[in-house]
Design an enzyme around this catalytic site. Structure first.
Site, mmCIF file in Angstrom:
data_model
loop_
_atom_site.group_PDB
_atom_site.id
_atom_site.type_symbol
_atom_site.label_atom_id
_atom_site.label_comp_id
_atom_site.label_asym_id
_atom_site.label_seq_id
_atom_site.Cartn_x
_atom_site.Cartn_y
_atom_site.Cartn_z
ATOM 1 N N HIS A 42 0.840 -1.203 0.000
ATOM 2 C CA HIS A 42 0.000 0.000 0.000
ATOM 3 C C HIS A 42 0.874 1.251 0.000
ATOM 4 C CE1 HIS A 42 -3.576 -2.192 0.834
ATOM 5 N NE2 HIS A 42 -3.214 -2.581 2.026
ATOM 6 N N CYS A 44 -0.310 -5.791 -24.063
ATOM 7 C CA CYS A 44 -0.826 -5.262 -22.797
ATOM 8 C C CYS A 44 -0.052 -5.752 -21.584
ATOM 9 C CB CYS A 44 -2.310 -5.604 -22.651
ATOM 10 S SG CYS A 44 -2.604 -7.375 -22.526
HETATM 11 C C1 PEP Z 1 -0.208 -10.695 -19.365
HETATM 12 O O1 PEP Z 1 -0.173 -11.898 -19.127
HETATM 13 O O2 PEP Z 1 0.698 -10.088 -19.956
HETATM 14 C C2 PEP Z 1 -1.343 -9.873 -18.935
HETATM 15 C C3 PEP Z 1 -1.488 -8.629 -19.338
HETATM 16 O O3 PEP Z 1 -2.233 -10.396 -18.097
HETATM 17 P P1 PEP Z 1 -2.001 -10.713 -16.551
HETATM 18 O O4 PEP Z 1 -0.717 -10.056 -16.136
HETATM 19 O O5 PEP Z 1 -3.188 -10.172 -15.861
HETATM 20 O O6 PEP Z 1 -1.937 -12.192 -16.527
#
Ligand code: PEP
Ligand code: MG
Length: 588
Positions: free
Chosen positions: A189, A501
């Protein structure tokens, strides 16, 4: 030269120069037997300390600014602990049974509780260890009547074994220049709060309590991970200059947030944000992201009971409406690996990372999945919504979900409930299987989102939670680079948009490579967005293309990294460490 230089882990980037002040008395608690007739006196002192601390917490709660209201829960939970009858009874019993001072009893009972919490599987319960520790440290201070945690004028660089959000709130805004601690981690946190308050913070400074002195001048370098004790004139001059350059760089990043991320050769990369809670919406609004490229939906499921369709609809529609007409990509529940929801934890799989994870879990438990899909389809009527499926390994999974979506649309239609009929459906490319069949998946998916966190781990056979193999996590590994190339080329040929992502999107080296490989969009935690845009704007598209070609020919991850480093160092000069330091602290 400084008297000593201690190493630490930056969790909130920046440079600060100031005077060191310890938050708590860091001397070891001595074991000292007391006479049986002193037991009652120590127990009463404990009771008074608990009352004083609760009073202090009440005042802290009054000080919490509106924009940090979410920390009220953390502070409230600590206040409950400070008056927890079970905890206080255990400390009282320890005093009575062992004939020791209250200070020692607090220390031992709190340590014992922390150890139990640290062993828990549930990451949320594990984090409770930090709360208990923070309460124990403050109770000890209150015993002595010197609760430094309440002193708003404590100096500019705060040193402690550990800090909690309350320790930040008790200080006048602007009075705290930096924080250095022995304990703590990047996802605590306090680390998150330090980042939102932009206070340079180093954790894991193992030698802090032995080597540093109260009141001594220090330089906190939370870019390179160093604490300089008693620096000399030369150190000071060097760091004043560095601090100014860093501040200017930050201003540059933020002034360009509303501009597109366009390389000098005119290649535009869309920059989107990863969110996991409607509470992240203000951060989204400020950071300049062009949409939400990944909304992780797990958060609502990390509770005792599963969320209802209505609860999910409220959450999703709130997000979709807030950012409309920009798009939000909701990823369906991705339980498994390091984020086990209770329903999955109950399955007690030997290796959940290779088990009923992501889409596999959802398809196995259609009742849970149907509720989520209905909520998402309904939210589609309130904004621009796309759906993303995690852990895809075959075309069949995509087809099953499409069939289910059709069925649910008919159901909503019959019920007269508004929904979106044309929600794009994407697949996450995060398993080796998905990479190898991405040509087939392109026929089933409206878009791809490469989850590089998992892709790197599954490709290189490393458990993402196993620190022993953390050193193998290298985005420049030729297997990773070739996989990215294969996905990107296939997607381009088939006209499928590709987003990255995972954390690679906020790694300056990988981002340069991704630009050269032709990525359409990247999505990262909001606080990385200004720097990501600033970096892309300084890249040259054709130079990135050349670089990607050279890296693709290399079978040596180290050599590839050096190639990218040399190119970036030439292009960015002294600014390169600012990018690496800012991106190094973890995102979501
Ligand atoms: C990933 O695997 O890169 C992703 C974006 O998802 P998570 O980190 O939530 O598994
Ligand atoms: Mg993933």
């Amino acid at each position: 030269m400084a008297r000593a230089v201690l190493a630490g882990t930056p969790v909130s980037p920046g440079i600060a120069i100031g005077t060191l002040h310890f938050l708590h008395d860091t001397r070891r608690v001595r074991r000292q037997r007391i006479h049986p007739r002193e037991v009652a006196r120590e127990q009463e002192a404990l009771c008074r300390a608990s009352v004083a601390l609760c009073h202090a917490f009440e005042q802290t709660l009054d000080n919490v600014p509106q924009e940090l209201a979410e920390y009220r829960d953390v502070i409230g939970a600590q206040m409950e602990l400070a008056r927890d009858p079970k905890l206080l009874a255990a400390i009282r019993d320890y005093i009575a049974e062992r004939h020791v001072r209250a200070e020692l009893a607090i220390d031992r009972i709190v340590e014992d509780r922390c150890a139990k919490f640290r062993k828990m599987e549930d990451p949320y319960l594990r984090d409770r260890a930090q709360d208990i520790r923070a309460v124990g440290l403050r109770l000890r201070e209150c015993l002595k009547g010197s609760d430094a945690g309440r002193n708003p004028d404590v100096g500019s660089v705060l040193a402690a074994e550990d800090v909690s959000p309350a320790d930040f709130m008790d200080r006048r805004p602007g009075s705290l220049r930096a924080v250095v601690t022995v304990e703590g981690g990047p996802t605590s946190h306090s680390a998150i709060l330090a980042r939102s308050l932009r206070i340079p913070t180093l954790v894991g400074v193992a030698e802090l309590t032995d080597a540093a002195c109260e009141g001594e001048p220090v330089i906190v370098d939370a870019l390179e991970g160093r604490l300089l004790l008693d620096p000399d004139e030369m150190d000071l001059a060097r760091y004043v200059e560095r601090q100014e350059a860093y501040q200017q760089w930050e201003v540059h990043c933020w002034t360009g947030v509303r501009l597109p991320a366009e390389t000098t050769g005119g290649r535009v990369v869309a920059v989107e944000a990863n969110l996991e809670n409607p509470r992240d919406l203000p951060a989204f609004g400020e950071c300049g992201a062009e949409g939400i490229g990944l909304y992780r939906t797990e958060f609502a499921y990390f509770r005792e009971r599963l969320p209802s369709e209505e609860e999910l609809y409220l959450e999703y529609s709130k997000v979709a409406a807030a950012i409309s007409p920009a798009q939000v990509v909701f990823r369906t529940l991705d339980s498994g690996a390091d984020k086990l929801i209770r329903a999955q934890a109950a399955l007690r799989e030997q290796n959940p990372a290779l088990g009923l994870r992501g889409i596999r879990f959802s398809l196995r438990y259609p009742d849970i999945f149907r509720g989520q899909l209905r909520a998402l389809l309904r939210a589609g009527a309130t904004g621009n919504v796309a759906l993303l499926l995690p852990m895809i390994t075959g075309i069949d999974e995509m087809r099953q979900v499409r069939a289910l979506l059709m069925e649910l649309q008919d159901e909503l239609e019959a019920e007269g409930v508004p929904y979106a009929a044309d929600v794009p459906l994407g697949g996450m490319i995060e398993t080796p299987a998905a990479v190898l069949i991405c040509d087939a998946l392109a026929g089933e998916c409206d878009f791809f989102s490469i989850g590089t966190n998992d892709l790197v781990h599954y490709l290189l056979s490393i458990d993402r939670t196993n620190r022993h193999v953390g050193y193998l996590n290298d985005p420049m590994h030729p297997a990773v680079v070739r996989a990215l190339k294969q996905i990107m080329d296939t997607a381009r040929d088939r006209g499928v948009r590709v987003t990255v992502c995972g954390e690679l999107a906020s790694d300056p080296y990988a981002l340069t490579l991704l630009t050269g490989l032709g990525v359409d969009a990247v999505s990262a935690a909001p606080r990385f967005i200004p720097a990501i845009k600033h970096l892309i704007r300084q890249l040259d598209a054709s130079s990135c293309d050349d670089l990607a070609e050279c890296v693709l020919k290399s079978a040596d991850a180290g050599a590839s990294r050096r190639m990218v480093h040399d190119r970036l160092a030439r292009q960015l000069g002294d600014e390169l460490p600012f990018f690496t330091a800012s991106f190094r602290t973890p995102g979501q």
